[in-house]
Design a protein around this motif. Structure first.
Motif, PDB file in Angstrom:
ATOM      1  N   PHE A  98       0.841  -1.199   0.000  1.00  0.00           N
ATOM      2  CA  PHE A  98       0.000   0.000   0.000  1.00  0.00           C
ATOM      3  C   PHE A  98       0.873   1.245   0.000  1.00  0.00           C
ATOM      4  CE2 PHE A  98      -2.201   3.348   2.413  1.00  0.00           C
ATOM      5  CZ  PHE A  98      -3.262   3.556   1.546  1.00  0.00           C
ATOM      6  N   ALA A  99       1.901   1.212   0.844  1.00  0.00           N
ATOM      7  CA  ALA A  99       2.798   2.368   0.931  1.00  0.00           C
ATOM      8  C   ALA A  99       3.455   2.626  -0.419  1.00  0.00           C
ATOM      9  CB  ALA A  99       3.859   2.127   2.003  1.00  0.00           C
TER      10      ALA A  99
ATOM     11  N   VAL B 280       0.965   4.324  -2.711  1.00  0.00           N
ATOM     12  CA  VAL B 280       0.796   5.730  -2.320  1.00  0.00           C
ATOM     13  C   VAL B 280       1.977   6.565  -2.826  1.00  0.00           C
ATOM     14  CG1 VAL B 280       0.758   7.305  -0.347  1.00  0.00           C
ATOM     15  CG2 VAL B 280      -0.629   5.228  -0.315  1.00  0.00           C
ATOM     16  N   ARG B 281       3.183   6.034  -2.636  1.00  0.00           N
ATOM     17  CA  ARG B 281       4.367   6.765  -3.095  1.00  0.00           C
ATOM     18  C   ARG B 281       4.349   6.971  -4.601  1.00  0.00           C
ATOM     19  NH1 ARG B 281       7.676   3.681   0.146  1.00  0.00           N
ATOM     20  NH2 ARG B 281       8.276   2.422  -1.632  1.00  0.00           N
TER      21      ARG B 281
ATOM     22  N   ARG C 199       3.256 -18.966 -18.184  1.00  0.00           N
ATOM     23  CA  ARG C 199       3.286 -18.138 -16.974  1.00  0.00           C
ATOM     24  C   ARG C 199       4.579 -17.323 -16.940  1.00  0.00           C
ATOM     25  NH1 ARG C 199       1.522 -18.495 -11.342  1.00  0.00           N
ATOM     26  NH2 ARG C 199       2.046 -16.416 -10.578  1.00  0.00           N
ATOM     27  N   GLY C 200       5.654 -17.957 -17.310  1.00  0.00           N
ATOM     28  CA  GLY C 200       6.924 -17.236 -17.301  1.00  0.00           C
ATOM     29  C   GLY C 200       7.057 -16.289 -18.478  1.00  0.00           C
TER      30      GLY C 200
ATOM     31  N   THR D 256       4.562 -12.869 -18.550  1.00  0.00           N
ATOM     32  CA  THR D 256       4.703 -11.805 -17.549  1.00  0.00           C
ATOM     33  C   THR D 256       5.322 -10.536 -18.143  1.00  0.00           C
ATOM     34  OG1 THR D 256       4.951 -13.512 -15.905  1.00  0.00           O
ATOM     35  CG2 THR D 256       5.599 -11.302 -15.262  1.00  0.00           C
TER      36      THR D 256
ATOM     37  N   TYR E 259       2.881  -6.748 -11.670  1.00  0.00           N
ATOM     38  CA  TYR E 259       4.079  -7.578 -11.688  1.00  0.00           C
ATOM     39  C   TYR E 259       4.267  -8.279 -10.352  1.00  0.00           C
ATOM     40  CZ  TYR E 259       8.115  -8.729 -14.452  1.00  0.00           C
ATOM     41  OH  TYR E 259       8.996  -9.398 -15.241  1.00  0.00           O
TER      42      TYR E 259
ATOM     43  N   ASP F 134       4.507 -12.219 -10.111  1.00  0.00           N
ATOM     44  CA  ASP F 134       5.800 -12.804  -9.748  1.00  0.00           C
ATOM     45  C   ASP F 134       6.014 -12.711  -8.243  1.00  0.00           C
ATOM     46  OD1 ASP F 134       8.401 -13.515  -9.321  1.00  0.00           O
ATOM     47  OD2 ASP F 134       9.182 -12.461 -11.067  1.00  0.00           O
ATOM     48  N   PRO F 135       5.963 -13.840  -7.544  1.00  0.00           N
ATOM     49  CA  PRO F 135       6.076 -13.788  -6.083  1.00  0.00           C
ATOM     50  C   PRO F 135       7.428 -13.278  -5.585  1.00  0.00           C
ATOM     51  CG  PRO F 135       6.160 -16.053  -6.881  1.00  0.00           C
ATOM     52  CD  PRO F 135       5.785 -15.193  -8.046  1.00  0.00           C
ATOM     53  N   ARG F 136       8.429 -13.255  -6.482  1.00  0.00           N
ATOM     54  CA  ARG F 136       9.740 -12.767  -6.026  1.00  0.00           C
ATOM     55  C   ARG F 136       9.769 -11.253  -5.894  1.00  0.00           C
ATOM     56  NH1 ARG F 136      13.103 -15.388 -10.691  1.00  0.00           N
ATOM     57  NH2 ARG F 136      11.220 -14.623 -11.693  1.00  0.00           N
TER      58      ARG F 136
ATOM     59  N   LYS G 239       8.731  -7.923  -4.536  1.00  0.00           N
ATOM     60  CA  LYS G 239       8.055  -7.382  -3.353  1.00  0.00           C
ATOM     61  C   LYS G 239       8.335  -5.897  -3.291  1.00  0.00           C
ATOM     62  CE  LYS G 239       6.614 -10.843  -0.442  1.00  0.00           C
ATOM     63  NZ  LYS G 239       7.245 -12.073  -0.916  1.00  0.00           N
TER      64      LYS G 239
ATOM     65  N   SER H 221       8.136  -2.458  -1.139  1.00  0.00           N
ATOM     66  CA  SER H 221       7.938  -2.008   0.238  1.00  0.00           C
ATOM     67  C   SER H 221       8.214  -0.530   0.292  1.00  0.00           C
ATOM     68  CB  SER H 221       8.869  -2.748   1.177  1.00  0.00           C
ATOM     69  OG  SER H 221      10.182  -2.572   0.724  1.00  0.00           O
TER      70      SER H 221
END
Lengths: 345, 338, 350
Positions: free
Chosen positions: B2-3, B6-7, B257-258, B261, B328, B332-334, B336, B338
């Motif tokens: 979420f942050a 927002v950014r 899937r690969g 993306t 993305y 792609d779970p890799r 992240k 933040s």
């Protein structure tokens, strides 16, 4: 950890070297948070003409240490003295000048050579950058270098992809020694090569060392190669030195539990010995270099901590950072350093 | 996460405002006098001056921009003249928030113009997007699976033909042959859903969307083909094969899937770029969308319309960027944030 | 226990490879990656295939798995598994055997696992494709049990994590769980520890040895590191330039090797268990070209004992010379090989 050998002079002296990589917090406004402590306070000196082996597993910070001591990465803390002169944080023209004396050989012999340049151009680059013209001209010098490292000088105009892995590593070595440096940091120079080729390159490095009076810092994960090439060996774990000793001493009589575990894990090409051997197994995974364990960074995986120590002794490991202590010719960062209970090799 | 969003949104808004300022700077730097274009044949210096003042072109660019930005948030009136408002309130046009300005040339608030033209451009973009995604990605997969065969070469080769021709050529060709000469499809004319229902709307979109899609298809075929081939060389596909999975499962679960993306990223950005209007296609088919309006506005020195369309187009691109990045992380779970 | 018999006839071994040849067309010419390979492997046995890059060891494993199907590679000879020639099977017949009867463990577990799916998803899939009727809950329980057996702590939680959330060693454990989930009869481990740190390597090798006892599978372990096979392998095959140059029991390979290439390999590696040598003894030269291999014996260009005049090393292609169940592809007569080994190669400690 500094070992001073009064009989030979020190070419490189590193004190409390640190290299931290910044990380950031999550959140709407991102503040700097705990850094990755890749190298976290290592001290050592390298004597002229010797080879210091830097060994450890992936993520221990050995490559970062190698790059930082050459100023390829800017140190976060500590100092580096080269021939008695403080070179910490030098940059610009001073740094370029320093490069004539300190060079590096990289692991990946393909990735470190520009695929669009000929071998001649690659090996001549140090002369171009430094604005030096050797006697007899650059081309003649490059060709004699190529010959010296075991390449055919007629292949001057070929491109890296036309060479095998071992030959590419020879090209990288020719480039590194082109300016006749005094110190070379070799970062895993043979780990991408086949065994038979590995030995060729190791021998070449040793020959060049004698011929050009070179000093090596040899970074590698392979304990057998490190033993062969090094005069002294430093064992690294999570950004810190665990044990430093003369080669024969370290391999014959390792005092740090981590050194012992490392050595006992090396597979030996001898089935009878191998079947009799006991291994000191390390449990668990390498902790994060962002939040290294308190006290001794190795205690979370230490077999001695787990099996031999009493509750009060353990408390010491978890709270108190072990200082380097001198035991015989070893420098060991362990509260309970001592010989292993089994033969590690 | 979420942050992160927002950014990104905050940064995007700053960027949009900066873009409006740049557009104005360029406009004010132009040697031509924009007020002259609002004055007509019987222009007098007094009238010219009056218009210039009414349009706000007499102010420095920065204060024009501040007025404009304020208008977005609190609304505005045109011309901004308290004396005139008192004497002749009927000559004042009200422009409630979010006010994007007022076009002197068409005597309408810019927002109304955009609201009218946007559906045309957006319909066109979305229709074309659907066409090229289905055809481009589909053919790209087929070409990759049949790599080196006649099928592969035929697909890649014919795609290249369409890629090589300019849009107006393809557009005119389709128009002349398919619609006028052979009469296979009706002569295209935009009909909104409200006016003619879904059927007529689609019918009107077919040719221009096809034109636009043909240009993009080539790129998507090549891209998809390249990504599928890349993934086919991945170790994890060898693992999938070694497990004894059926070829269908290897293709749909492991390969696509690969491979798709990165396509999703490119597709999102392309769509975002087109929603703000397509200049050539709209021109060729005489579609009254944002692209055509933007060209008209620029040639008649209609600053408010130009800025308005720039902002709308920029908003689409920036939004597409954010959506793609967030997407993305979902795929792609890799990844992240933040 | 181990008979390494490179004969042409049939055998009742679990895996029986005869005159295997794998070639790939390339722009520069035909690459002869595997050039006539013959060996047997019995149930429950471990075969180590040792060689350097380009020796054909990995290509062999892929040929056994049928991974060359649908590519431009040409595979000839025969690969009999359980009496069936794998090269003659229909694609669908072979597919059903992959993962169920023959499973594979790869070198780099990070790239061998799909980054977008959880570890559990990928192992469950490997099981379900061969056990279609099993219930979801039962499969999940079985996979958790497998993860536990390969030493992954907290498997209930780990099963739902992605590969990137695992450490290198844990990932390789997960790969092993995936390979063993169907209790295959043959496991091919292609450089299973090369990408791992030495302490992790030791753990993984110990794990493989333990698990083999449990499931009684035959294992082919492919590696460039003789140390890795010393502990594990019952028999060892040394490959050079697409051919096996020496085969034998682990004891034969390590204590009485007879091929000059095997000597070279053993001598060129620095060893921590022996007196340190002042100088390493490398094999001179570079690996042979697979497109235009040297004439005669492929190793003659790098061989210190070549004798073109009397033995014809540069002209005659050596066949296997089998003495005492110990096949050696060398033109030097066996007594002379033994003599060279005893006088020049053997070190006091061996």
């Amino acid at each position: 950890m500094t070992t001073t050998h009064p009989e030979s002079d020190v070419i490189l002296e590193v004190k409390d070297l640190q290299k931290h990589f910044p990380t950031r917090t999550s959140g709407i406004i991102r503040r700097a948070s705990d850094p990755v402590k890749a190298v976290d306070g290592i001290s050592f000196s390298v004597n002229r003409g010797e080879t210091l082996g830097l060994v450890g597993e992936s993520g221990c910070g050995k490559s970062t240490a190698g790059r930082t001591m050459l100023q390829l990465l800017e140190p976060t803390g500590g100092s580096i003295h080269y021939n008695g002169r403080d070179i910490t944080g030098v940059h610009g023209a001073d740094l370029r000048k320093l490069r004539t004396e300190m060079q590096m050989v990289f692991q990946d012999p393909y990735g470190s050579l520009n695929p669009r340049q000929t071998i001649g151009t690659i090996v001549a680059a140090p002369f171009d950058i430094q604005g030096i013209t050797p006697d007899g001209g650059v081309k003649a010098e490059v060709q004699s270098l190529m010959e010296r490292v075991g390449l055919n000088p007629e292949h001057y105009n070929r491109y890296p992809h036309e060479f095998s892995g071992g030959q590419r590593q020879r090209i990288g070595i020719a480039r590194a020694v082109a300016l006749r440096p005094k110190l070379i940091v070799c970062d895993e120079p043979v780990s991408a090569l086949d065994v038979s080729i590995q030995a060729q390159v190791v021998n070449l490095l040793e020959d060049l060392q004698t011929e050009y009076d070179l000093t090596y810092v040899f970074v590698a994960h392979d304990l057998s190669v490190i033993r062969h090439i090094s005069d002294r060996v430093a064992v690294m774990y999570l950004g810190k030195f665990m044990e430093v000793a003369d080669r024969d001493e370290l391999y014959a009589n390792p005092l740090h539990p981590y050194t012992q575990a490392l050595l006992s894990a090396v597979p030996i090409p001898d089935p009878r010995k191998e079947n009799k051997r006991e291994r000191i197994l390390l449990k668990g995974d390498l902790p994060s270099p962002i939040n290294p364990p308190s006290g001794c960074v190795f205690h979370t995986r230490c077999p001695r901590f787990r099996e031999e120590l009493s509750e009060t002794e353990r408390k010491r490991c978890t709270t108190e950072i072990p200082l380097v202590q001198k035991i015989g010719n070893h420098e060991v960062a362990c509260h309970f350093a001592g010989a292993a209970k089994i033969d590690v090799i | 996460m979420f942050a992160y969003i927002v950014r990104r949104v905050a940064a995007g808004m700053v960027m949009i405002l900066a873009m409006s300022l740049v557009t104005m700077l360029l406009f004010f730097a132009s040697p031509a006098d924009p007020a002259r274009y609002t004055c007509g044949k019987n222009c007098t210096p007094q009238l010219l001056e009056q218009n210039r003042k009414a349009l706000g072109y007499d102010q420095p660019v920065l204060s024009y921009w501040v007025d404009f930005t304020k208008g977005i948030f609190v609304g505005s009136e045109f011309p901004k003249d308290p004396a005139l408002k008192k004497s002749a309130p009927e000559t004042i046009a009200d422009c409630p928030a979010p006010c994007l300005g007022y076009s002197p040339q068409s005597s309408r608030p810019v927002r109304d113009i955009i609201v009218e033209k946007l559906p045309v451009s957006a319909s066109l973009a979305i229709a074309a997007f659907i066409m090229w995604m289905i055809a481009g990605v589909g053919l790209g997969i087929v070409a990759a699976l049949r790599k080196g065969s006649i099928v592969d070469r035929a697909i890649v080769g014919s795609a290249l033909v369409f890629y090589a021709f300019p849009t107006f050529f393809i557009g005119l060709g389709l128009y002349v042959f398919l619609a006028l000469k052979w009469g296979i499809v009706p002569v295209p004319a935009y009909t909104s859903i409200a006016d003619g229902g879904v059927g007529l709307w689609l019918q009107g979109l077919f040719l221009p969307a096809l034109t636009l899609a043909l240009v993009y298809i080539a790129g998507y075929i090549r891209l998809t083909r390249a990504f599928v081939l890349e993934v086919k060389g991945e170790d994890y596909l060898r693992t999938a094969q070694a497990k004894g999975l059926t070829s269908g499962r290897i293709l749909f679960k492991h390969t696509l899937r690969g491979a798709l993306t990165p396509i999703a990223t490119v597709a999102g950005l392309d769509l975002g770029g087109l929603l703000g209007g397509t200049i050539i296609t709209e021109q060729v088919f005489n579609y009254d969308g944002l692209g055509r309006t933007a060209v008209m506005a620029a040639t008649t020195y209609d600053l408010p319309v130009t800025v308005g369309i720039v902002l709308v187009a920029a908003t689409f691109v920036i939004t597409a960027n954010i959506v793609v990045d967030v997407l993305y992380a979902v795929i792609d779970p890799r990844v992240k944030y933040s | 226990m181990s008979t390494w018999v490179p004969t042409e006839g049939t055998s009742d071994a679990l895996l029986s490879v005869r005159d295997l040849k794998v070639t790939f067309p390339t722009e520069d010419g035909l690459v002869k990656a595997v050039n006539g390979l013959t060996f047997d492997l019995n149930a429950g046995e471990t075969l180590g295939i040792v060689g350097e890059s380009g020796s054909g060891k990995s290509v062999t494993s892929q040929a056994i798995m049928g991974l060359h199907r649908g590519t431009r590679a040409k595979v000839e000879g025969s690969i009999d598994f359980d009496g069936k020639n794998l090269l003659k099977l229909e694609d669908e017949e072979l597919r059903v055997m992959r993962g169920r009867d023959i499973a594979m463990i790869f070198q780099d577990p990070l790239s061998a696992l799909h980054p977008y799916y959880t570890v559990g998803n990928q192992i469950i899939e490997a099981y379900k494709v061969h056990h279609g009727s099993a219930s979801k809950a039962a499969v999940r329980a079985h996979v958790i049990d497998m993860l536990e057996r390969v030493g992954i702590p907290n498997p209930q939680k780990r099963i739902d994590q992605y590969p990137h959330e695992f450490s290198g060693g844990m990932r390789q454990r997960a790969m092993i769980a995936m390979a063993l989930v169907n209790s295959p009869r043959l496991v091919i481990a292609d450089e299973p520890t090369t990408a791992l740190d030495v302490t992790v390597q030791a753990q993984i090798l110990d794990l493989l040895i333990d698990l083999q006892k449990d499931i009684n599978a035959a294992i082919i372990i492919i590696t460039h590191d003789l140390g890795v096979v010393a502990e594990m392998a019952d028999k060892i095959m040394v490959m050079y330039g697409g051919k096996a140059v020496e085969g034998g029991t682990a004891d034969q390979t390590f204590y009485s090797p007879e091929h000059p290439y095997t000597w070279g390999l053993l001598q060129s590696m620095p060893r921590i268990d022996r007196e340190r040598l002042d100088r390493l003894r490398p094999i001179p030269g570079n690996p042979p070209s697979l497109i235009s291999p040297p004439s005669g014996c492929a190793f003659h260009t790098r061989c210190a004992y070549r004798d073109d005049e009397n033995l014809g090393c540069s002209t005659i292609v050596p066949e296997f010379d089998v003495q005492d169940w110990h096949p050696v592809r060398c033109l030097i007569p066996a007594p002379k090989r033994k003599a060279i080994f005893d006088t020049e190669i053997r070190t006091p400690s061996s």
